[in-house]
Design a protein around this motif. Sequence first.
Motif, PDB file in Angstrom:
ATOM      1  N   ALA A 328      -4.387  -5.595   3.547  1.00  0.00           N
ATOM      2  CA  ALA A 328      -2.982  -5.987   3.663  1.00  0.00           C
ATOM      3  C   ALA A 328      -2.601  -6.961   2.558  1.00  0.00           C
ATOM      4  N   GLN A 329      -3.513  -7.875   2.228  1.00  0.00           N
ATOM      5  CA  GLN A 329      -3.232  -8.823   1.156  1.00  0.00           C
ATOM      6  C   GLN A 329      -3.167  -8.120  -0.191  1.00  0.00           C
ATOM      7  N   LEU A 330      -4.047  -7.149  -0.412  1.00  0.00           N
ATOM      8  CA  LEU A 330      -3.986  -6.370  -1.646  1.00  0.00           C
ATOM      9  C   LEU A 330      -2.650  -5.654  -1.759  1.00  0.00           C
ATOM     10  N   ALA A 331      -2.220  -5.018  -0.675  1.00  0.00           N
ATOM     11  CA  ALA A 331      -0.935  -4.306  -0.699  1.00  0.00           C
ATOM     12  C   ALA A 331       0.208  -5.268  -1.013  1.00  0.00           C
ATOM     13  N   ALA A 332       0.165  -6.467  -0.420  1.00  0.00           N
ATOM     14  CA  ALA A 332       1.199  -7.469  -0.687  1.00  0.00           C
ATOM     15  C   ALA A 332       1.156  -7.929  -2.142  1.00  0.00           C
ATOM     16  N   ASP A 333      -0.059  -8.104  -2.676  1.00  0.00           N
ATOM     17  CA  ASP A 333      -0.198  -8.506  -4.078  1.00  0.00           C
ATOM     18  C   ASP A 333       0.406  -7.460  -5.009  1.00  0.00           C
TER      19      ASP A 333
END
Length: 385
Positions: A328-333
């Motif tokens: 999820a953090q990768l997608a947000a990044d």
Amino acid sequence: MTNSANTRIGVGIVGASADRGWGGIAHVPALRALDAFQIRAVSTTRMESANATASRLGADLAFDTHQALVLRPEVDLVVVAVKVPEHKQIVSDALAAGKMVYCEWPLARNLSEAEALEGLARERRLRTVIGLQGGLHPPIRYLHDLVRQGVIGLPLSTSVRAHLNEDMWVGRYDPPFEYMARAENGATLQSIMLGHALQPLAHVLGAFESLSAVVANQRGDGVRLSDGTSLPKDAPDEIVVAGVLEGGIVTSLHFSAGQPAGSAMVWEIQGTGGSLHVETASGYIHFGDVTITLRDSEPVQQLQVPPAYAAPDLQLEAPAAGVARLYAQLAADLRDGTADAPDFAVALDRHRVLEAITEAAETGHRQHLSPSAESTPIPETQEAP
């Protein structure tokens, strides 16, 4: 998050066995819970298992070599969820193919391999993620904020004691895990369990500035569970680290293979205005249920992690929940142009600490580490409210 099919991040998983393995129990449920990703390809060591896994996951592509997977244009992100000795070749091939890479921790067998992989990713300017999910675990994020809010004043010292009683740590090996008996393969109590703990420690208090260490194989050779025969083992089962974090926080870590007398993991943080006591029955500091107790001028309080720290709530159990937070953090990044998911540069910092621990134990000399680029020292002016 919602994405149309043609804008979803296409994932190829190396090591997504249909019947066992970390890829199947952690990565697959995590990816399926997030709309930003779509599993498009899988590879295993046998075409039969690759086809079975692809069919189960609804993936269009199945391969019995990672080389075929990383070249496919449908794959944007290569996930490496196989044995540590295989990481270097697979990650190198994926980066050479111009792919983003999510590699499970440890990144490599040793520091020199980790340096090579981080250098290749930096040279090619490719997005990477390392499977150190501990900094995103809700209790760890809450601890980070508690410390910076001054609930215990200025942190002075910290200690972590962990006992891990699983077969591979006490020297009992099923056939797939026999390679873990040899330290050179990079999958030990030190590299995996202590290595994972370095991420929450750094997130909450900061990275190591200097350290001394004792690393020992107290239990001797291991045992093959398949037939009860002896298995040569030099992987450590006792690791003790004494050092100082950036900002002068006195620190001790003791990771031990064996049955705990109490909680499997206890982490204490002492400050000028109180203390925090963190424990878990599982021994895993980077995922699972954690109890946080605060002692300051008031009576002892057991703190509950506020619901906001669990967002987004994906209704997943450990270990898939922690892996999902990384995705999820990768997608947000990627969406926001940020870089908050831990990457290979973070992995390299952690490998440098592991190397310093080994060097300190072998030489008896205190090791000094360069400041981490990600470090945010706790302000010295901080006091308890």
